[in-house]
Design an enzyme around this catalytic site. Structure first.
Site, PDB file in Angstrom:
ATOM      1  N   GLY A   1       0.812  -1.223   0.000  1.00 42.01           N
ATOM      2  CA  GLY A   1       0.000   0.000   0.000  1.00 42.01           C
ATOM      3  C   GLY A   1       0.837   1.262   0.000  1.00 42.01           C
TER       4      GLY A   1
ATOM      5  N   LYS B   1       5.580 -11.189   5.322  1.00 42.55           N
ATOM      6  CA  LYS B   1       5.870 -11.557   3.935  1.00 42.55           C
ATOM      7  C   LYS B   1       6.446 -12.976   3.863  1.00 42.55           C
ATOM      8  CE  LYS B   1       6.611  -6.833   2.288  1.00 42.55           C
ATOM      9  NZ  LYS B   1       5.760  -6.270   3.344  1.00 42.55           N
TER      10      LYS B   1
ATOM     11  N   LYS C   1      -2.385  -8.071   3.876  1.00 37.15           N
ATOM     12  CA  LYS C   1      -2.549  -8.260   2.418  1.00 37.15           C
ATOM     13  C   LYS C   1      -1.657  -9.376   1.874  1.00 37.15           C
ATOM     14  CE  LYS C   1       1.326  -5.976   0.958  1.00 37.15           C
ATOM     15  NZ  LYS C   1       2.452  -6.556   0.221  1.00 37.15           N
TER      16      LYS C   1
ATOM     17  N   LYS D   1      -3.907  -3.566  15.557  1.00 40.02           N
ATOM     18  CA  LYS D   1      -3.716  -2.747  14.352  1.00 40.02           C
ATOM     19  C   LYS D   1      -4.357  -1.373  14.551  1.00 40.02           C
ATOM     20  CE  LYS D   1      -2.174  -3.269  10.026  1.00 40.02           C
ATOM     21  NZ  LYS D   1      -0.857  -3.780   9.687  1.00 40.02           N
TER      22      LYS D   1
END
Length: 311
Positions: free
Chosen positions: A11, A273, A211, A127
């Site tokens: 993002g 990741k 994501k 978050k």
């Protein structure tokens, strides 16, 4: 077609304002279209951290200053960010394709991602989203709305929401149909709109799905050959920033898990990741995950750079 590839864009690579984003996606479109020009099927996922924060903050401020402006639930803010990012991204990719005389349609699918409403992540929301509040305002929101509010680095109190794991993608059949008909699809934007199933209903829940995990789940569902997770660096490193820093070209799942256990990857950046890459690589024999920079995606597929995570 060579490979079916899900590409996960960050993002932060998309700009913090609409004007920045329009410029950023023109740059982003070129290496994506390079992959398409090489004959690959490409599905694009993306983050939305700055964008959904901007939308949520704007709606918070507007609702505080005017009774005529309603509060906007967080799932709806996520849906807005998907549409707004997709609008810019699909136009930039379409333009780049047409510049190369490639007549390939591009579409954004506003995507709901199914989570377990009993996911343990809901027990410890972490978050931060939306505006900053004073301690008194935060306590009032906690009492009146049941929000979880936490102090954020001396800047005030912010609402925090959970980050549950994705279970399924509600629009998967639509996405599959578009991909099977040689269309470029943008999906699971920002990790998708978090929803849970209740009978025939899908009910939005205030949360942020990572994501990279959503991209891995989409790649698994589509039976992709590759998951490419794009980041600011060309390869993954252990001992990052130290004298004994070591860049890695290939990681087996067992090696990656060992490095995670040793604490080599930062929780807010490389750790999700690597974990997402592991989840995709181990889901089926022959699947590969690649972590690299946007500009090096084609070279990474060719085995010239990047970090591959393999079973």
């Amino acid at each position: 077609m060579k490979d079916k590839i899900v590409v996960a864009l960050g993002g932060n690579a998309l700009g913090n304002t609409p004007e920045e984003q329009i410029q950023a996606v023109r740059h982003t479109a070129k290496p994506i279209v390079d992959l398409i020009a090489d004959g690959h099927e490409v599905i694009i996922a993306h983050g939305n951290g700055p964008q959904v924060g901007m939308i949520n903050l704007a709606m918070d401020v507007a609702s505080k200053s005017s009774a005529a402006t309603p509060e906007m639930p967080f799932p709806e803010c996520g849906a807005m960010s998907q549409g707004y990012i997709g609008y810019h991204l699909q136009n930039a990719i379409r333009e780049e394709l047409l510049e190369r005389d490639m007549q390939i349609p591009v579409a954004t699918v506003v995507t709901q991602v199914i989570v377990d409403k009993n996911d343990s992540a809901f027990e410890n929301p972490t978050k931060p989203v939306g505006a900053f509040y004073s301690k008194e305002e935060a306590e009032k929101l906690m009492t009146e709305k049941g929000f979880v509010m936490k102090e954020d680095a001396g800047r005030g109190y912010r609402r925090v929401v959970a980050s549950p794991l994705p279970i399924d993608v509600a629009e998967k059949e639509t996405i599959k149909t578009l991909v099977d008909n040689n269309q470029v699809v943008i999906a699971v934007g920002g990790g998708g709109i978090p929803v849970y199933a209740e009978g025939n209903k899908l009910i939005g829940i205030p949360a942020v799905i990572d994501k990279d995990f959503a991209s891995a789940k989409l790649a698994e569902i589509l039976d992709a050959d590759y998951l490419i997770i794009l980041t600011a660096v060309e390869q993954v490193a252990i001992n990052f920033g130290k004298e004994n820093e070591q860049w890695l070209s290939t990681l087996t799942i067992s090696e990656a898990e060992k490095y995670i256990e040793e604490g080599h990857f930062a929780p807010g950046s490389m750790l999700p990741k690597v974990k997402a890459a592991i989840s995709f690589a181990e889901s089926k024999e022959g699947r590969k995950a690649l972590i690299t920079s946007l500009e090096k995606a084609s070279a990474g597929i060719a085995g010239q750079t990047g970090t591959r995570i393999v079973k």
